[in-house]
Design an enzyme around this catalytic site. Structure first.
Site, short mmCIF file in Angstrom:
data_model
loop_
_atom_site.label_atom_id
_atom_site.label_comp_id
_atom_site.label_asym_id
_atom_site.label_seq_id
_atom_site.Cartn_x
_atom_site.Cartn_y
_atom_site.Cartn_z
N PHE A 111 0.74 -1.18 0.20
CA PHE A 111 0.09 -0.24 -0.21
C PHE A 111 0.97 1.05 0.19
CE2 PHE A 111 0.60 0.23 4.54
CZ PHE A 111 0.45 1.78 5.52
N LYS A 112 1.70 1.24 0.49
CA LYS A 112 2.85 2.71 0.31
C LYS A 112 3.17 2.99 -1.06
CE LYS A 112 2.74 2.02 4.69
NZ LYS A 112 4.47 1.43 6.12
#
Length: 463
Positions: A111-112
């Site tokens: 998700f980063k």
């Protein structure tokens, strides 16, 4: 829109100055002076927007037109051009009450990427426009480092150093960072845990002479732009899950450093009508204890199957605490001083009641995490990574019978095969991840010694 420090001792800043400051010069965290509120009518208009279009609408509330729209649009389009799906963050429906927002379709399968691909483009833009040297310094519990490196590797005018805890990230996370051989990238593998790495970073950013001399910039979620960029997928998820039946919508979020869940808090303050924000964590359950008891006290560090959440000191907690005390910088500073001197913060009474209105929380044990992975693979043919499994377990604990739950899938399961193999599940690795195991690694192993880390940085930045 101006940005101020939670501790109240920084002159209000514009958007770009806030980006470049990262950690506030008084040791606090930067927040908007006021949170813009989006009307219900506007939210309805946004339902038909693509992810990129939605990003531009939301971020425009905060940029003060400091970046021309065409330039911002180009940055956004470039940031998400290399995602493996045109939706950027597609939604997978598991059953009638559970949806999973897949945040792992970026270059490092976590998700980063959603925020850090944009931040890489933003830093590159600022460097070129202002002819500024940018030296990025960050700590990672696994995913931030790889995503940040991918966001800026090879970019002119930018160097990046990432600290990660030696032997305490998954093998794939380690390889994604350390197989990069670009000259503008330095990986420091630190004997210690993530909290040790994060403390060094905060200490160096708090040293204003060192920060200024070496042009240090933040990529961690201490930088408000990380929070802002993550807010977009809360809006996207909410607006793209079928709300025609008027059921309340809860969002369950794997969270260790409080950044991802604080983005949801910001989205809710902006007018997104989320019902419950659910914090899913693991046996490093400082956030669960705070929500349930009002005590915020770092405990003993535990290694788990969900290592990206193996965190005891949640750096973004200060942002939430600032709003919890009514945006009173003096009260906030007193609390943070107490945390420093006494090792804990306690809230009670009406303040604790507010915390429990804002969040529910569950610390998921290792066995429950693995059992959840096995259950969803068997019953739904859907493989979860261990962090997402914690999110699902928290959804199961708190979602009501007449409510819809959205759980964030924060990483592809291939990044955490160590946990998957424990339940006798064999997965096929994506080609990009499989290739990592054949590549040489480039990292420097150092002790948890601030002076040694400073020497490494001085040699790398070359100033």
């Amino acid at each position: 829109m101006k940005f101020i420090s939670t501790r109240g001792n920084v002159e209000p800043k514009g958007f770009i100055d806030t980006v470049l400051m990262g950690l506030a010069d008084d040791g606090g965290l930067m927040v908007p002076s006021e949170i813009p509120v989006v009307s219900a009518a506007t939210l309805e208009e946004w339902r038909s927007l693509s992810y990129q279009e939605l990003f531009l609408k939301i971020v425009a509330y905060y940029t003060n037109d400091e970046i021309p729209y065409e330039d911002l649009q180009e940055m956004v389009n470039t940031s998400y051009a290399n995602f493996r799906t045109p939706e950027v963050t597609p939604i997978h429906q598991v059953d009638d009450s559970l949806y999973v927002l897949e945040l792992f379709h970026g270059p490092t399968f976590a998700f980063k990427d959603v925020a850090l691909q944009f931040m890489g483009e933003l830093y590159s833009y600022i460097s070129k426009k202002q002819n500024k040297i940018i030296h990025i310094l960050g700590a990672t519990s696994g995913d931030t480092g790889a995503a940040a490196i991918q966001g800026v590797r090879g970019k002119e005018g930018i160097k990046i150093c990432i600290l990660h805890p030696h032997g305490k990230v998954s093998k794939v996370q380690e390889l994604q960072m350390t197989t990069v051989d670009d000259s503008n990238v330095l990986n420091l593998s630190v004997h210690g845990n993530f909290d040790d790495c994060q403390k060094v970073i905060k200490d160096l950013f708090a040293d204003l002479d060192f920060k200024g001399r070496y042009h240090l910039r933040a990529i961690n979620s201490i930088n408000f732009v990380r929070i802002l960029a993550q807010t977009v997928y809360y809006f996207y998820a909410y607006l793209h899950v079928d709300g025609s039946n008027e059921k309340k919508i809860n969002i369950s979020v794997p969270s260790g450093n409080f950044g991802n869940i604080f983005s949801g808090y910001l989205a809710k303050q902006m007018g997104l009508p989320i019902n419950k924000l659910i914090i899913a964590t693991n046996e490093n359950n400082i956030l669960e204890r705070f929500v349930n008891t009002g005590e915020y006290k770092p405990g003993n560090f535990t290694s788990t199957y969900s290592p990206s959440m193996d965190i005891q000191v949640a750096s973004n907690f200060e942002r939430y605490l600032y709003y919890l005390v009514g945006e009173d910088s003096e009260k906030l500073s007193a609390y943070m001083s107490k945390l420093q001197t006494e090792g804990k913060i306690t809230v009670e009474g009406e303040v604790l009641q507010q915390v429990q209105k804002d969040f529910a929380a569950l610390g998921v044990k290792n066995d429950q995490c693995l059992n959840t992975i096995a259950k969803y693979q068997k019953e739904h043919g859907y493989l979860l990574d261990p962090h997402t499994a914690c999110g699902i377990a928290a959804y199961e604990a708190f979602n009501g019978p007449d409510e819809i739950g959205i759980t964030f899938a924060t990483a592809h399961p291939a990044k955490f095969d160590e946990a998957i193999t424990l339940i006798d599940i064999k997965q096929e690795f994506p080609a990009q991840i499989k290739a990592l195991f054949e590549m040489p690694q480039h990292q420097t192993v150092v002790d948890h010694d601030k002076d040694e880390i400073v020497r490494q940085l001085q040699a790398f930045y070359g100033l």
